[in-house]
Design an enzyme around this catalytic site. Structure first.
Site, mmCIF file in Angstrom:
data_model
loop_
_atom_site.group_PDB
_atom_site.id
_atom_site.type_symbol
_atom_site.label_atom_id
_atom_site.label_comp_id
_atom_site.label_asym_id
_atom_site.label_seq_id
_atom_site.Cartn_x
_atom_site.Cartn_y
_atom_site.Cartn_z
ATOM 1 N NE ARG A 41 4.204 -9.191 -8.683
ATOM 2 C CZ ARG A 41 3.235 -8.243 -8.222
ATOM 3 N NH1 ARG A 41 1.927 -8.534 -7.747
ATOM 4 N NH2 ARG A 41 3.591 -7.084 -8.143
ATOM 5 N NE ARG A 53 10.211 -8.030 -13.532
ATOM 6 C CZ ARG A 53 9.385 -7.115 -13.259
ATOM 7 N NH1 ARG A 53 9.293 -6.078 -13.791
ATOM 8 N NH2 ARG A 53 8.436 -7.086 -12.318
ATOM 9 N NE ARG A 69 0.695 -2.690 -6.145
ATOM 10 C CZ ARG A 69 1.713 -2.896 -6.845
ATOM 11 N NH1 ARG A 69 2.735 -1.940 -7.077
ATOM 12 N NH2 ARG A 69 1.910 -4.250 -7.176
ATOM 13 N NE ARG A 74 0.098 -4.717 -10.662
ATOM 14 C CZ ARG A 74 1.641 -4.660 -10.460
ATOM 15 N NH1 ARG A 74 1.974 -3.188 -10.463
ATOM 16 N NH2 ARG A 74 2.182 -5.578 -10.657
ATOM 17 C CE LYS A 97 10.277 -2.908 -9.649
ATOM 18 N NZ LYS A 97 9.574 -3.691 -8.457
HETATM 19 P P1 AP5 Z 1 5.173 0.083 -5.857
HETATM 20 O O1 AP5 Z 1 5.682 1.710 -5.796
HETATM 21 O O2 AP5 Z 1 3.987 0.115 -6.361
HETATM 22 O O3 AP5 Z 1 6.130 -0.995 -5.830
HETATM 23 P P2 AP5 Z 1 6.774 -1.496 -7.170
HETATM 24 O O4 AP5 Z 1 8.122 -1.784 -6.745
HETATM 25 O O5 AP5 Z 1 6.396 -0.537 -8.203
HETATM 26 O O6 AP5 Z 1 5.905 -2.766 -7.314
HETATM 27 P P3 AP5 Z 1 5.273 -3.599 -8.505
HETATM 28 O O7 AP5 Z 1 4.496 -4.949 -7.737
HETATM 29 O O8 AP5 Z 1 4.671 -2.599 -9.457
HETATM 30 O O9 AP5 Z 1 6.808 -4.313 -8.959
HETATM 31 P P4 AP5 Z 1 6.651 -5.381 -10.072
HETATM 32 O O10 AP5 Z 1 7.899 -5.327 -10.491
HETATM 33 O O11 AP5 Z 1 6.385 -6.855 -9.277
HETATM 34 O O12 AP5 Z 1 5.495 -5.229 -10.924
HETATM 35 P P5 AP5 Z 1 5.513 -4.684 -12.594
HETATM 36 O O13 AP5 Z 1 4.138 -3.816 -12.776
HETATM 37 O O14 AP5 Z 1 6.896 -4.184 -12.889
HETATM 38 O O15 AP5 Z 1 4.680 0.278 -4.194
HETATM 39 C C1 AP5 Z 1 4.104 -0.892 -3.575
HETATM 40 C C2 AP5 Z 1 3.066 -0.362 -2.683
HETATM 41 O O16 AP5 Z 1 3.803 0.103 -1.397
HETATM 42 C C3 AP5 Z 1 2.192 0.954 -2.934
HETATM 43 O O17 AP5 Z 1 0.972 1.039 -2.331
HETATM 44 C C4 AP5 Z 1 3.082 1.976 -2.381
HETATM 45 O O18 AP5 Z 1 2.077 3.087 -1.993
HETATM 46 C C5 AP5 Z 1 3.524 1.553 -1.301
HETATM 47 N N1 AP5 Z 1 4.885 2.266 -0.933
HETATM 48 C C6 AP5 Z 1 5.880 2.314 -1.773
HETATM 49 N N2 AP5 Z 1 7.001 2.605 -1.151
HETATM 50 C C7 AP5 Z 1 6.569 2.820 0.086
HETATM 51 C C8 AP5 Z 1 7.537 2.997 1.390
HETATM 52 N N3 AP5 Z 1 8.794 3.559 1.223
HETATM 53 N N4 AP5 Z 1 6.919 2.816 2.528
HETATM 54 C C9 AP5 Z 1 5.550 2.465 2.617
HETATM 55 N N5 AP5 Z 1 4.920 2.006 1.401
HETATM 56 C C10 AP5 Z 1 5.449 2.176 0.292
HETATM 57 O O19 AP5 Z 1 5.397 -6.082 -13.286
HETATM 58 C C11 AP5 Z 1 4.313 -6.745 -13.326
HETATM 59 C C12 AP5 Z 1 4.414 -8.112 -14.115
HETATM 60 O O20 AP5 Z 1 4.596 -7.938 -15.577
HETATM 61 C C13 AP5 Z 1 5.503 -9.210 -13.843
HETATM 62 O O21 AP5 Z 1 5.188 -10.032 -12.761
HETATM 63 C C14 AP5 Z 1 5.739 -9.804 -15.277
HETATM 64 O O22 AP5 Z 1 4.738 -10.778 -15.423
HETATM 65 C C15 AP5 Z 1 5.563 -8.646 -16.132
HETATM 66 N N6 AP5 Z 1 6.595 -7.899 -16.252
HETATM 67 C C16 AP5 Z 1 7.126 -6.569 -16.073
HETATM 68 N N7 AP5 Z 1 7.969 -6.242 -16.616
HETATM 69 C C17 AP5 Z 1 8.818 -7.155 -17.105
HETATM 70 C C18 AP5 Z 1 10.061 -7.378 -17.759
HETATM 71 N N8 AP5 Z 1 11.048 -6.540 -17.802
HETATM 72 N N9 AP5 Z 1 10.456 -8.735 -18.163
HETATM 73 C C19 AP5 Z 1 9.370 -9.665 -17.980
HETATM 74 N N10 AP5 Z 1 8.137 -9.485 -17.598
HETATM 75 C C20 AP5 Z 1 7.739 -8.188 -17.167
#
Ligand code: AP5
Length: 217
Positions: A172, A88, A127, A161, A14
């Site tokens: 997660r 979410r 990552r 992270r 994402k």
């Molecule tokens: P990346 O693009 O970083 O993946 P992502 O889907 O953004 O993953 P996240 O871990 O950031 O998502 P998340 O939803 O767990 O975290 P968030 O920050 O939202 O890609 C991952 C890796 O793969 C990278 O190294 C990239 O280079 C590689 N990659 C990407 N695409 C690829 C491909 N096609 N092929 C190969 N490699 C690839 O949330 C973190 C925390 O915040 C949550 O756990 C929660 O506690 C809180 N939080 C955030 N939002 C909310 C909400 N709305 N409600 C409640 N709590 C929330």
């Protein structure tokens, strides 16, 4: 002006795709994860409240994230918004509908990135990002061009992270399956969902998303 949601489990890509759309199309990436991490880093009252929750891989309260999105939404008024990691839960989905309606806006697409779970763990554990400009990398799938040097700003400092370890990733994912996946039918009923195979290389996933946004898929 398009308003889209990128929906998918942790590591689905994402953030990678949202950053690309922001750079290439001028849309604004609204990542609740990034907003919350900024709050934690700067020690705000919200940051202190959510730090432990995020480190355990659990979801932060609907009220906190909905308020954060509401504060930033107006900044994405002209160019369109990419909601990355929000909504979410069903309550967040309803809050977003209200925030958009109040501004005379609506959602165009909910793009679901589908990836299998072992691949997600591999992606997350490998990552890292530039400590200075925040550009995201992966040890195998997206390394820096010159080892140890950021492609974008030349910094030699990188960070990982705190929630990017296998145990937290499993929590997660469980949160995603229990609370986020169930909102798909809400958007399916509105005819907004488009599925993209997130298992392909980054460029191919990007091309599939572009085809949807350009109305070709
Ligand atoms: P990346 O693009 O970083 O993946 P992502 O889907 O953004 O993953 P996240 O871990 O950031 O998502 P998340 O939803 O767990 O975290 P968030 O920050 O939202 O890609 C991952 C890796 O793969 C990278 O190294 C990239 O280079 C590689 N990659 C990407 N695409 C690829 C491909 N096609 N092929 C190969 N490699 C690839 O949330 C973190 C925390 O915040 C949550 O756990 C929660 O506690 C809180 N939080 C955030 N939002 C909310 C909400 N709305 N409600 C409640 N709590 C929330």
């Amino acid at each position: 002006m398009l308003n889209i949601i990128l929906l998918g489990p942790p590591g689905a890509g994402k953030g990678t795709q949202a950053a690309r759309l922001q750079a290439e199309r001028g849309m604004v990436q609204l990542s609740t994860g990034d907003m919350l991490r900024e709050s934690v880093a700067s020690g705000t009252p919200i940051g202190l409240k959510v730090k432990g929750i995020m480190e355990r891989g659990e979801l932060v309260s609907d009220a906190i994230v909905s308020a954060l999105i509401g504060e930033r939404l107006d900044a994405a008024a002209d160019e369109g918004a990419i909601f990355d990691g929000f909504p979410r839960t069903r309550a967040q989905a309803e809050a977003l509908d209200l925030l958009l309606t109040e501004r005379g806006r609506h959602l165009d697409y909910v793009i679901e990135l589908a990836v299998d779970e072992d691949e997600l763990v591999r992606r997350i554990v490998g990552r890292f990002s530039c400590a200075k400009c925040g550009t995201g990398y992966h040890e195998t799938f997206r390394p820096t061009k010159v080892e140890g040097v950021c492609d974008v700003c030349g910094s030699t400092e990188f960070k990982r992270r705190k929630d990017d370890n296998e145990e937290t990733v499993r929590t997660r994912m469980a949160e995603y399956r229990a609370k986020t996946q169930p909102i798909l039918p809400y958007y399916e009923a509105k005819g907004l969902v488009r599925r993209v195979d997130g298992m392909g290389p980054i460029d191919r996933v990007g091309a599939e998303i572009d085809a949807i946004l350009d109305g070709a898929a």
